[in-house]
Design a protein around this motif. Structure first.
Motif, short mmCIF file in Angstrom:
data_model
loop_
_atom_site.label_atom_id
_atom_site.label_comp_id
_atom_site.label_asym_id
_atom_site.label_seq_id
_atom_site.Cartn_x
_atom_site.Cartn_y
_atom_site.Cartn_z
N GLU A 147 11.22 0.42 -2.07
CA GLU A 147 10.09 0.58 -1.17
C GLU A 147 10.47 1.42 0.04
O GLU A 147 11.57 1.31 0.57
CB GLU A 147 9.59 -0.80 -0.71
CG GLU A 147 9.05 -1.68 -1.81
CD GLU A 147 10.11 -2.49 -2.54
OE1 GLU A 147 11.30 -2.34 -2.18
OE2 GLU A 147 9.75 -3.25 -3.45
N ASN A 184 0.81 -1.21 0.00
CA ASN A 184 0.00 0.00 0.00
C ASN A 184 0.85 1.26 0.00
O ASN A 184 0.48 2.27 -0.61
CB ASN A 184 -0.95 -0.01 1.20
CG ASN A 184 -2.17 -0.87 0.96
OD1 ASN A 184 -3.15 -0.43 0.37
ND2 ASN A 184 -2.13 -2.11 1.40
N CYS A 234 3.84 9.87 4.99
CA CYS A 234 2.77 10.27 4.07
C CYS A 234 2.26 11.68 4.41
O CYS A 234 1.09 11.88 4.73
CB CYS A 234 1.61 9.27 4.12
SG CYS A 234 1.94 7.67 3.34
N SER A 245 3.79 1.51 -1.43
CA SER A 245 4.32 1.62 -2.79
C SER A 245 3.29 2.18 -3.75
O SER A 245 3.60 2.99 -4.63
CB SER A 245 4.81 0.25 -3.28
OG SER A 245 5.88 -0.22 -2.50
N ILE A 246 2.04 1.76 -3.57
CA ILE A 246 0.96 2.28 -4.42
C ILE A 246 0.71 3.75 -4.11
O ILE A 246 0.58 4.58 -5.01
CB ILE A 246 -0.32 1.45 -4.22
CG1 ILE A 246 -0.12 0.02 -4.71
CG2 ILE A 246 -1.50 2.11 -4.92
CD1 ILE A 246 -1.27 -0.91 -4.39
N GLU A 247 0.63 4.08 -2.83
CA GLU A 247 0.34 5.45 -2.41
C GLU A 247 1.40 6.43 -2.88
O GLU A 247 1.09 7.54 -3.32
CB GLU A 247 0.24 5.50 -0.88
CG GLU A 247 -0.06 6.86 -0.30
CD GLU A 247 -1.50 7.29 -0.54
OE1 GLU A 247 -1.74 8.51 -0.68
OE2 GLU A 247 -2.39 6.41 -0.59
N ASN A 248 2.67 6.01 -2.80
CA ASN A 248 3.78 6.92 -3.10
C ASN A 248 4.43 6.65 -4.45
O ASN A 248 5.43 7.31 -4.79
CB ASN A 248 4.83 6.84 -1.99
CG ASN A 248 4.29 7.34 -0.66
OD1 ASN A 248 4.06 8.53 -0.48
ND2 ASN A 248 4.07 6.42 0.28
N GLN A 249 3.88 5.69 -5.21
CA GLN A 249 4.35 5.40 -6.56
C GLN A 249 5.86 5.16 -6.62
O GLN A 249 6.57 5.75 -7.45
CB GLN A 249 3.97 6.56 -7.50
CG GLN A 249 2.46 6.73 -7.70
CD GLN A 249 1.83 5.56 -8.42
OE1 GLN A 249 2.10 5.31 -9.59
NE2 GLN A 249 0.98 4.82 -7.71
N THR A 250 6.34 4.30 -5.73
CA THR A 250 7.76 3.99 -5.70
C THR A 250 8.09 2.86 -6.67
O THR A 250 7.24 2.02 -6.98
CB THR A 250 8.22 3.58 -4.29
OG1 THR A 250 7.43 2.47 -3.84
CG2 THR A 250 8.05 4.73 -3.32
N GLN A 251 9.32 2.82 -7.13
CA GLN A 251 9.76 1.79 -8.07
C GLN A 251 10.08 0.50 -7.32
O GLN A 251 10.42 0.52 -6.13
CB GLN A 251 11.01 2.27 -8.81
CG GLN A 251 10.80 3.51 -9.65
CD GLN A 251 12.10 4.02 -10.25
OE1 GLN A 251 13.18 3.76 -9.74
NE2 GLN A 251 11.99 4.76 -11.34
N GLU A 303 14.58 7.32 -2.08
CA GLU A 303 13.24 7.17 -1.53
C GLU A 303 13.34 6.95 -0.03
O GLU A 303 14.24 6.26 0.45
CB GLU A 303 12.53 5.97 -2.16
CG GLU A 303 12.12 6.15 -3.60
CD GLU A 303 10.91 7.06 -3.76
OE1 GLU A 303 10.34 7.50 -2.75
OE2 GLU A 303 10.54 7.34 -4.92
#
Length: 232
Positions: free
Chosen positions: A65, A53, A153, A55-61, A148
């Motif tokens: 993570e 979640n 958040c 990774s999805i929220e912050n659009q990390t590669q 990263e």
């Protein structure tokens, strides 16, 4: 997974891993807010919902993570057991990453204590990655982008929401709040439980606290472990 009976036995044995004084933690008042997290490893299932979640929220590669969960084997009187432990930026009171940044792109926000990166100022030197004793910063191998790291958040906090990892934790193992508020959930947890921080000897004074770690837990060994190795 570590059952409650085995975990309690592990917690009760040994003296190698020292607890943090709750009075000292709660007495360290700073202006404004002082955001912190508490992880109760007795509740962590190692499901990786937090990692996914985040990774999805912050659009990390992939491979960069902001929060990871490592599982390690421990030995008790009843035989081997496995414990799941989260790790991310510890939002330290005295962060070594800030000292390592040559252009002051990494700094600690005075209003809430969150350690952040000014992406416009960052020169991608990755000095901060090497300086972090927790391995919490993930570099860009090509050095085209800033590293990263978790920032609790901030964009969600600004909207009155919890960090994505806390909101999505299936086991309810993650808690977030203001240590300067004596009635906050994190203040109450630290006051009423034996808590630990990682690498206390490093002198960074983390604002990530753990409940339920065994006394003989080797934090250096855990931090050097591959968080993906246990899944194979």
């Amino acid at each position: 997974m570590l059952d409650r009976r085995t975990l309690l036995k592990l917690i009760a044995s040994g003296t190698a891993f020292s607890a943090v004084s709750s009075q000292a933690v709660l007495a360290a008042k700073t202006p404004g807010k002082r955001y912190a997290m508490v992880f109760d490893v007795r509740k962590c299932t190692g499901c990786l919902s937090c990692t996914v979640n985040c990774s999805i929220e912050n659009q990390t590669q992939p491979g960069r993570e902001r929060t990871v969960v490592t599982q390690l084997s421990l030995t008790s009187d009843e035989g081997p057991a496995v414990i799941a432990l989260p790790n991310q930026c510890n939002q330290c009171e005295d962060p070594s990453c800030v000292k390592a940044c040559p252009v002051k792109a990494t700094f600690k926000r005075p209003e809430d204590g969150i350690v952040v990166i000014d992406y416009d100022r960052c020169i991608h030197c990755m000095n901060c990655v090497k300086a972090c004793p927790y391995g919490a910063r993930k570099e860009d191998p090509e050095r085209k982008n800033p590293p990263e790291k978790c920032n609790f958040c901030i964009h969600r906090l600004n909207e009155g929401l919890l960090p994505a990892c806390v909101e999505s934790c299936i086991g309810g193992a993650r808690y977030f709040g203001d240590l300067n508020d004596e009635n906050s959930v994190v203040s109450q947890l630290i006051k009423n439980n034996k808590t630990y921080v990682l690498l206390e000897s490093a002198g960074t004074h983390p604002n990530i606290f753990y409940i339920g770690l065994p006394e003989k837990f080797e934090d250096k060994k855990w931090l050097s472990a591959d968080s993906k190795e246990w899944q194979r």
